[in-house]
Design a protein around this motif. Structure first.
Motif, PDB file in Angstrom:
ATOM      1  N   LEU A   1      97.394  25.963  14.734  1.00  0.00           N
ATOM      2  CA  LEU A   1      98.215  26.024  13.521  1.00  0.00           C
ATOM      3  C   LEU A   1      98.160  24.716  12.735  1.00  0.00           C
ATOM      4  CD1 LEU A   1     101.367  27.891  14.888  1.00  0.00           C
ATOM      5  CD2 LEU A   1      99.493  28.831  13.519  1.00  0.00           C
ATOM      6  N   ASP A   2      97.499  23.700  13.311  1.00  0.00           N
ATOM      7  CA  ASP A   2      97.380  22.424  12.618  1.00  0.00           C
ATOM      8  C   ASP A   2      96.396  22.548  11.461  1.00  0.00           C
ATOM      9  OD1 ASP A   2      99.107  21.191  14.405  1.00  0.00           O
ATOM     10  OD2 ASP A   2      97.485  20.665  15.788  1.00  0.00           O
ATOM     11  N   PRO A   3      96.643  21.827  10.363  1.00  0.00           N
ATOM     12  CA  PRO A   3      95.677  21.852   9.260  1.00  0.00           C
ATOM     13  C   PRO A   3      94.362  21.204   9.677  1.00  0.00           C
ATOM     14  CG  PRO A   3      97.360  20.200   8.863  1.00  0.00           C
ATOM     15  CD  PRO A   3      97.797  20.971  10.067  1.00  0.00           C
ATOM     16  N   SER A   4      93.309  21.554   8.997  1.00  0.00           N
ATOM     17  CA  SER A   4      91.977  21.050   9.312  1.00  0.00           C
ATOM     18  C   SER A   4      91.910  19.532   9.241  1.00  0.00           C
ATOM     19  CB  SER A   4      90.970  21.658   8.332  1.00  0.00           C
ATOM     20  OG  SER A   4      89.820  20.864   8.232  1.00  0.00           O
ATOM     21  N   HIS A   5      91.357  18.911  10.279  1.00  0.00           N
ATOM     22  CA  HIS A   5      91.178  17.457  10.260  1.00  0.00           C
ATOM     23  C   HIS A   5      90.184  17.049   9.187  1.00  0.00           C
ATOM     24  CE1 HIS A   5      87.660  18.665  12.653  1.00  0.00           C
ATOM     25  NE2 HIS A   5      87.142  17.471  12.410  1.00  0.00           N
ATOM     26  N   VAL A   6      89.266  17.944   8.847  1.00  0.00           N
ATOM     27  CA  VAL A   6      88.274  17.656   7.814  1.00  0.00           C
ATOM     28  C   VAL A   6      88.960  17.567   6.448  1.00  0.00           C
ATOM     29  CG1 VAL A   6      86.214  18.511   6.618  1.00  0.00           C
ATOM     30  CG2 VAL A   6      86.406  18.740   9.109  1.00  0.00           C
ATOM     31  N   LEU A   7      89.786  18.557   6.141  1.00  0.00           N
ATOM     32  CA  LEU A   7      90.453  18.580   4.840  1.00  0.00           C
ATOM     33  C   LEU A   7      91.460  17.438   4.701  1.00  0.00           C
ATOM     34  CD1 LEU A   7      90.983  22.421   4.406  1.00  0.00           C
ATOM     35  CD2 LEU A   7      89.144  20.988   3.505  1.00  0.00           C
ATOM     36  N   LEU A   8      92.129  17.085   5.779  1.00  0.00           N
ATOM     37  CA  LEU A   8      93.048  15.947   5.739  1.00  0.00           C
ATOM     38  C   LEU A   8      92.276  14.655   5.483  1.00  0.00           C
ATOM     39  CD1 LEU A   8      95.531  16.731   8.665  1.00  0.00           C
ATOM     40  CD2 LEU A   8      95.854  17.120   6.208  1.00  0.00           C
ATOM     41  N   ALA A   9      91.058  14.556   6.060  1.00  0.00           N
ATOM     42  CA  ALA A   9      90.229  13.368   5.857  1.00  0.00           C
ATOM     43  C   ALA A   9      89.774  13.236   4.407  1.00  0.00           C
ATOM     44  CB  ALA A   9      89.018  13.394   6.788  1.00  0.00           C
TER      45      ALA A   9
ATOM     46  N   ALA B   1      93.447  26.449  -7.955  1.00  0.00           N
ATOM     47  CA  ALA B   1      92.474  26.538  -6.874  1.00  0.00           C
ATOM     48  C   ALA B   1      91.489  25.383  -7.024  1.00  0.00           C
ATOM     49  CB  ALA B   1      91.736  27.873  -6.913  1.00  0.00           C
ATOM     50  N   LYS B   2      90.977  24.887  -5.904  1.00  0.00           N
ATOM     51  CA  LYS B   2      90.108  23.708  -5.917  1.00  0.00           C
ATOM     52  C   LYS B   2      88.978  23.878  -4.910  1.00  0.00           C
ATOM     53  CE  LYS B   2      90.237  18.759  -4.695  1.00  0.00           C
ATOM     54  NZ  LYS B   2      89.191  18.883  -3.655  1.00  0.00           N
ATOM     55  N   LEU B   3      87.778  23.462  -5.305  1.00  0.00           N
ATOM     56  CA  LEU B   3      86.650  23.461  -4.387  1.00  0.00           C
ATOM     57  C   LEU B   3      86.737  22.261  -3.461  1.00  0.00           C
ATOM     58  CD1 LEU B   3      83.803  24.612  -3.571  1.00  0.00           C
ATOM     59  CD2 LEU B   3      82.851  22.964  -5.205  1.00  0.00           C
ATOM     60  N   ASN B   4      86.515  22.479  -2.177  1.00  0.00           N
ATOM     61  CA  ASN B   4      86.457  21.383  -1.205  1.00  0.00           C
ATOM     62  C   ASN B   4      85.007  21.083  -0.870  1.00  0.00           C
ATOM     63  OD1 ASN B   4      89.319  21.137  -0.872  1.00  0.00           O
ATOM     64  ND2 ASN B   4      89.255  23.030   0.326  1.00  0.00           N
ATOM     65  N   GLY B   5      84.677  19.788  -0.851  1.00  0.00           N
ATOM     66  CA  GLY B   5      83.305  19.379  -0.581  1.00  0.00           C
ATOM     67  C   GLY B   5      82.562  19.084  -1.870  1.00  0.00           C
TER      68      GLY B   5
ATOM     69  N   GLY C   1      91.691  13.781   2.002  1.00  0.00           N
ATOM     70  CA  GLY C   1      92.865  13.348   1.257  1.00  0.00           C
ATOM     71  C   GLY C   1      93.762  14.488   0.822  1.00  0.00           C
ATOM     72  N   LEU C   2      93.471  15.715   1.261  1.00  0.00           N
ATOM     73  CA  LEU C   2      94.327  16.842   0.899  1.00  0.00           C
ATOM     74  C   LEU C   2      95.657  16.746   1.642  1.00  0.00           C
ATOM     75  CD1 LEU C   2      91.620  18.061  -0.203  1.00  0.00           C
ATOM     76  CD2 LEU C   2      92.497  20.283   0.538  1.00  0.00           C
ATOM     77  N   PRO C   3      96.778  16.992   0.946  1.00  0.00           N
ATOM     78  CA  PRO C   3      98.058  17.062   1.658  1.00  0.00           C
ATOM     79  C   PRO C   3      98.096  18.286   2.557  1.00  0.00           C
ATOM     80  CG  PRO C   3      98.325  17.695  -0.651  1.00  0.00           C
ATOM     81  CD  PRO C   3      96.920  17.197  -0.498  1.00  0.00           C
ATOM     82  N   HIS C   4      99.004  18.289   3.515  1.00  0.00           N
ATOM     83  CA  HIS C   4      99.063  19.362   4.510  1.00  0.00           C
ATOM     84  C   HIS C   4      99.159  20.746   3.878  1.00  0.00           C
ATOM     85  CE1 HIS C   4      99.752  17.358   8.577  1.00  0.00           C
ATOM     86  NE2 HIS C   4      99.438  16.384   7.749  1.00  0.00           N
TER      87      HIS C   4
END
Length: 394
Positions: A330-338, A282-286, A340-343
């Motif tokens: 159903l698309d992954p978050s544009h924020v999380l992709l920005a 598990a990983k914290l985002n932000g 660098g997280l993979p889909h």
């Protein structure tokens, strides 16, 4: 079963004091503030006093506060208004890849009409690079729009520094502060903010009301045309009950502010530390510290976010897989992709956002249930099974 609401970034319940302040303006104080007779002037006074309360909370002047239907309208007005009013100077706008869609889609609309938009990257914590921002400024740049704090990952941008850069280059600076208001102290003058958007329903106020702060003397084209309300800048009969409710919510959210932030931060950190300690992979985002006091966004590998949300809901826990405005996608978050997280990791992310009513006992309950749910989901995941086999083979 107790219902635990941990999606306060999506919306918040109206406080009883806010509702009590609003009710008279639905019933006996029903007059149109633009009329001249006594029952109308009572409402005009209520609007004026509300404007004063909100201005004081933001370090603004009363005549710099303009009421809107919410944050989305305010964002649209700020960006389109600057673009139209200053197109003789230039057509270039700078924003970021992690803005709310109210900003991104407005910028995309302007691109179809001849404007140029630079979308700044962010680092893995969601922060922009100030040197990159300054380097992106051109002679044709008319506006920088950077959100104060991200609605999904909670990262707070260096707003005062961005404002100083904008001022140095004679470029207007707009910030979407919808998530930040009530979570951080804001002073539009000290932070060199020219335009600021906020929304009532994020701070225990009513839905359908917000404001755009417009620095005095700033030239801005109107978004909505019609009557002469809001000193001729935003047409439409004033939503008096909503305005009164927003002002009361602003007043309450900055009362005992430090104690509230201390409580929210404690709950946030307990949840983050507990989840990262009990859920492998598990990983914290932000950013860990430069984040909203009420926001915890966690990516959990080998699980699917929407399924995780449904199982949490079955246990009485309401959370989010990202922005409420895109939860149907159903698309992954544009924020999380920005970031660098993979889909697959972006799909396995979940956001918990606290409010004043949440308790440590509720956090304890989430910390009990969430690892159990994740473990159960992973036991059914062929991806996790393959991962464990590959790990054993090594």
């Amino acid at each position: 079963m107790e219902h635990i609401y941990l999606d306060n970034a999506a919306t918040t319940p109206v406080k009883p004091e806010v509702l009590d302040a609003m009710i008279p303006y639905f019933t006996q104080n029903f007059g149109n503030p633009s009329s001249v007779y006594k029952i109308a002037q009572i409402n005009k006074k209520a609007v004026d006093e509300s404007r004063e309360t909100i201005a004081k909370a933001l370090g603004a002047q009363t005549n710099e506060i303009f009421f809107t239907s919410g944050g989305t309208e305010a964002d649209n007005w700020a960006i389109k208004g600057i673009a139209e009013a200053h197109k003789a100077k230039g057509n270039h706008i700078i924003t970021t890849k992690i803005e709310h869609h109210a900003v991104l889609h407005t910028c995309e609309f302007l691109e179809k009409h001849g404007y140029e938009v630079t979308y700044l990257d962010v680092n893995e914590d969601g922060l922009i690079d100030l040197n990159e921002l300054e380097s992106a400024i051109k002679d044709t740049t008319i506006l920088i729009s950077v959100m104060y704090a991200n609605n999904e990952i909670g990262t707070i941008q260096p707003i005062a520094e961005i404002g100083a850069i904008a001022k140095k280059h004679n470029v207007y600076f707009h910030t979407d502060a919808v998530q930040a208001v009530g979570q951080v102290k804001i002073d539009v003058k000290e932070q060199n903010i020219d335009l600021l958007s906020l929304s009532g329903h994020k701070i225990n106020g009513p839905k359908g009301i917000g404001i755009l702060y417009i620095r005095r003397g700033l030239k801005l084209e109107n978004l909505i045309h019609g009557g002469a309300q809001e000193r001729g800048r935003r047409a439409g009969t004033e939503n008096v009950a909503g305005i009164v409710g927003l002002a009361k919510a602003m007043e309450l959210t900055y009362t005992n502010f430090d104690a509230k932030i201390e409580k929210l931060t404690k709950l946030r950190d307990k949840l983050i530390d507990g989840l990262l300690a009990t859920i492998p992979y598990a990983k914290l985002n932000g950013h860990r510290t430069m984040r909203l006091p009420n926001n915890a966004n966690i990516s959990v590998e080998f699980v699917e976010g929407e399924s995780l949300l449904l199982l949490l809901d079955m246990n009485g826990i309401a959370a989010s897989s990202g922005s409420a405005c895109t939860s149907g996608s159903l698309d992954p978050s544009h924020v999380l992709l920005a970031l660098g997280l993979p889909h697959e990791k972006a799909h396995g992310s979940i956001r918990f956002t606290f409010g004043e009513m949440n308790t440590e006992e509720q956090v304890d309950f989430v910390l009990e249930k969430m690892p159990q749910i994740v473990d159960r989901m992973r036991q059914m995941s062929p991806l996790y099974e393959d991962f464990l086999k590959q790990k054993q083979d090594k």
